[in-house]
Design an enzyme around this catalytic site. Structure first.
Site, short mmCIF file in Angstrom:
data_model
loop_
_atom_site.label_atom_id
_atom_site.label_comp_id
_atom_site.label_asym_id
_atom_site.label_seq_id
_atom_site.Cartn_x
_atom_site.Cartn_y
_atom_site.Cartn_z
N ARG A 36 0.83 -1.21 0.00
CA ARG A 36 0.00 0.00 0.00
C ARG A 36 0.86 1.26 0.00
NH1 ARG A 36 -4.04 -1.44 4.78
NH2 ARG A 36 -2.09 -2.30 5.54
N ASN A 54 -6.31 -2.96 1.18
CA ASN A 54 -6.30 -4.41 1.33
C ASN A 54 -7.74 -4.89 1.33
OD1 ASN A 54 -3.53 -4.67 1.60
ND2 ASN A 54 -3.57 -4.70 3.83
#
Ligand SMILES: [Zn+2]
Ligand SMILES: [Zn+2]
EC number: 3.6.1.7
Length: 249
Positions: A36, A54
């Site tokens: 990320r 996620n």
């Protein structure tokens, strides 16, 4: 105009379209490996808008911007993802361009779908963390629980997925201002590192008696060394288990 951006798009294709938007769905070892923050850093560098998050099946990302920049983003994704990552499947779907979005955001995880992502593995300290560990001027000098976006415990501390700090055993250690700054800064190498910790806010070493009573008022490392030299046997709790330690002579 909305157009498909294929990995083999030509320069002419790229230049002929002002803005494109892509939805990417990644499966494999894509959680707990710094993916990320990696997406956010790449998007920032390339001037792309969008988001990443996620989910229970892996990682989803939407990116929007000039076609050429999007192509660089997907190329880097395939060729130089974060060091601990492994992409098993990458699904790429064109989206309608949005005008109500500015910048790139890391969104809260979506835990709705069926769990199909693997637990991230523990990783030994990286070279950068080892440099800090032995640097007397660093605020993490000799801090046993040092880690960053690219190394540190993952499997051992994960209690449930998605891999986010509240789902790890670090949940009980609120970040100090210095660690919180690193966690929020996209240019920092601990940007979005879930187990980030330091001597001020993170776990501490402790030495216990065999009956579980903590031994107070000693430096745990120095006292452990003294007891070893005196012939005692120690159980050292490490990442993923215990080592039994003694002076074998
Ligand atoms: Zn590291
Ligand atoms: Zn801290």
């Amino acid at each position: 105009m909305n157009a498909l951006l294929q990995p083999d798009a030509t320069e002419a294709d790229a230049a002929s379209v002002a803005e494109l938007r892509l939805h990417l769905h990644l499966r494999g070892a894509v959680q707990g490996v710094g993916f990320r923050p990696w997406c956010a850093q790449q998007a920032l560098a390339l001037g792309l808008n969008g988001w990443v998050r996620n989910d229970a099946a892996g990682l989803q990302c939407e990116v929007q911007g000039p076609a050429a920049a999007l192509r660089v983003f997907t190329q880097r994704l395939r060729q130089s993802p974060p060091p601990l990552a492994r992409i098993d499947a990458l699904q790429q779907t064109p989206q309608t361009v949005r005008s109500d979005e500015a910048g790139f955001r890391i969104l809260a995880s979506d835990a709705g779908a069926a769990l199909a992502t693997g637990l991230p593995a523990d990783a030994a300290p990286c070279a950068d963390c080892l440099d800090e560990l032995f640097d007397p001027a660093d605020r993490r000098h000799r801090y046993a629980f040092i880690n960053c976006t690219h190394c540190g415990p993952r499997f051992t501390i994960t209690q449930r997925l998605p891999y986010d700090r509240p789902n790890t055993s670090l949940a009980g250690f609120p970040l100090c201002p210095a660690c919180a700054r690193e966690y929020r800064d996209p240019s920092d190498r601990r940007f979005h590192a879930q187990p980030v910790a330091c001597p001020a806010c993170g776990p501490q070493l402790a030495l216990w008696q065999p009956d579980g009573t903590p031994i107070a008022g000693v430096d745990p490392l120095a006292e452990a060394a003294r007891r070893l030299a005196a012939g005692q046997i120690l159980a050292v709790k490490g990442v993923g288990g215990y080592h039994l330690v003694c002076d074998a002579r």
